[in-house]
Write a protein that holds these residues in place. Structure first.
Motif, short mmCIF file in Angstrom:
data_model
loop_
_atom_site.label_atom_id
_atom_site.label_comp_id
_atom_site.label_asym_id
_atom_site.label_seq_id
_atom_site.Cartn_x
_atom_site.Cartn_y
_atom_site.Cartn_z
N GLU A 1 -0.30 22.90 51.47
CA GLU A 1 0.76 22.39 51.57
C GLU A 1 0.98 21.41 52.10
O GLU A 1 0.87 19.34 52.39
N ALA A 2 0.12 21.61 53.43
CA ALA A 2 -0.32 21.38 54.04
C ALA A 2 -1.31 19.77 54.46
O ALA A 2 -1.61 18.67 55.17
N MET A 3 -2.16 20.65 54.00
CA MET A 3 -3.39 20.24 53.76
C MET A 3 -3.25 18.88 52.58
O MET A 3 -3.90 17.61 52.70
N MET A 4 -2.37 19.01 51.50
CA MET A 4 -1.94 17.91 50.63
C MET A 4 -0.96 17.20 51.30
O MET A 4 -1.19 15.44 51.25
N GLY A 5 -0.35 17.11 52.21
CA GLY A 5 0.44 15.79 53.51
C GLY A 5 -0.23 15.20 54.61
O GLY A 5 -0.44 14.31 54.25
N ARG A 6 -1.66 16.10 55.13
CA ARG A 6 -2.77 15.33 55.80
C ARG A 6 -3.71 14.73 54.75
O ARG A 6 -3.63 13.39 54.97
N LEU A 7 -3.68 14.64 53.76
CA LEU A 7 -4.40 13.67 53.03
C LEU A 7 -3.72 12.80 52.01
O LEU A 7 -4.81 11.98 51.22
N ASN A 8 -2.41 12.94 52.44
CA ASN A 8 -2.08 11.75 51.42
C ASN A 8 -2.66 12.18 50.00
O ASN A 8 -1.72 10.92 49.48
N ILE A 9 -1.78 13.17 49.50
CA ILE A 9 -1.94 13.81 48.19
C ILE A 9 -0.80 14.24 47.49
O ILE A 9 -0.29 15.03 47.87
N ARG A 10 -0.47 13.38 46.23
CA ARG A 10 0.47 13.69 45.73
C ARG A 10 1.53 14.26 44.90
O ARG A 10 -0.37 14.29 43.57
N THR A 11 1.54 15.42 44.36
CA THR A 11 1.47 16.78 43.01
C THR A 11 2.67 16.40 42.29
O THR A 11 3.89 15.56 42.59
N ASP A 12 2.45 17.23 41.29
CA ASP A 12 3.23 17.29 40.55
C ASP A 12 2.98 18.68 39.34
O ASP A 12 1.09 18.77 39.27
N PHE A 13 3.26 20.20 39.43
CA PHE A 13 2.58 20.90 38.87
C PHE A 13 3.75 21.71 38.27
O PHE A 13 4.91 21.92 38.69
N GLY A 14 3.22 22.92 37.12
CA GLY A 14 3.47 23.43 36.14
C GLY A 14 3.32 24.44 35.48
O GLY A 14 1.86 24.20 34.83
N SER A 15 4.50 25.53 35.05
CA SER A 15 3.85 26.70 34.16
C SER A 15 4.04 25.90 32.50
O SER A 15 5.29 25.76 32.52
N TYR A 16 3.47 25.81 31.47
CA TYR A 16 4.51 25.31 30.20
C TYR A 16 3.50 26.23 29.11
O TYR A 16 2.44 27.05 29.56
N LYS A 17 4.35 26.60 28.07
CA LYS A 17 4.27 27.29 26.72
C LYS A 17 3.99 26.98 25.97
O LYS A 17 4.89 24.98 25.84
N ARG A 18 2.55 26.97 24.78
CA ARG A 18 2.65 26.15 23.33
C ARG A 18 3.74 26.20 22.90
O ARG A 18 4.73 26.93 22.42
N LEU A 19 4.32 24.72 22.35
CA LEU A 19 6.20 24.75 21.15
C LEU A 19 5.29 24.88 19.95
O LEU A 19 5.24 23.82 19.51
N ASP A 20 5.14 25.87 19.39
CA ASP A 20 4.72 25.81 18.18
C ASP A 20 5.33 25.66 16.72
O ASP A 20 5.02 25.61 15.82
N SER A 21 6.81 25.44 17.23
CA SER A 21 7.76 25.01 16.45
C SER A 21 7.27 23.87 15.40
O SER A 21 8.08 23.27 14.55
N LEU A 22 6.74 23.16 16.32
CA LEU A 22 6.41 21.65 16.30
C LEU A 22 4.85 21.54 15.00
O LEU A 22 4.55 20.07 14.43
N LEU A 23 4.22 22.93 15.26
CA LEU A 23 2.92 22.43 14.48
C LEU A 23 1.97 23.13 13.14
O LEU A 23 1.89 23.41 13.05
N ALA A 24 3.65 23.37 12.41
CA ALA A 24 3.40 23.71 11.38
C ALA A 24 3.00 22.62 10.10
O ALA A 24 2.51 21.76 10.47
#
Length: 116
Positions: free
Chosen positions: A93-116
């Motif tokens: 977190e400190a490294m990202m701040g020092r380098l002025n890097i903005r982030t967005d993180f997340g974990s995802y699962k596949r939405l199989d209900s739309l893949l029929a």
């Protein structure tokens, strides 16, 4: 057969987006390489992608995506990365701040209900 149904394990996808200034690119990519070297050695790792934006108006110019066999893998990977950070004496977190890097993180699962 035992008659006991085993739960169906669904893959887990970790998606991290980064807005990296040009002068921070090399240091950022060095950390990504070290991180992925650890991740790729974990049981349950399936595959990954490291993407760099080459067109479009988006804010995030780097996206990393990692596929794991299931969400049960995530705590082991997090622990392995915490060990790496300890060895490197790194506060991400400190490294990202020092380098002025903005982030967005997340974990995802596949939405199989739309893949029929």
């Amino acid at each position: 057969m035992s008659g006991i149904e085993q739960p169906v394990l669904q893959p887990l996808y970790r998606v991290n987006k980064f807005a990296v200034p040009p002068d921070a690119r090399d240091e950022f990519l060095d950390l990504v390489a070290k991180t992925f070297a650890v991740v790729r050695g974990q049981d349950g790792y399936v595959r990954d992608w490291i993407l760099e934006q080459n067109s479009g108006p988006g804010v995030f110019n780097f996206v990393t995506m990692i596929e794991f066999a299931s969400e049960e893998v995530a705590p082991r990977v997090a622990a392995a990365l915490a060990r790496l950070d300890g060895e490197l004496r790194l506060d991400r977190e400190a490294m990202m701040g020092r380098l002025n890097i903005r982030t967005d993180f997340g974990s995802y699962k596949r939405l199989d209900s739309l893949l029929a």
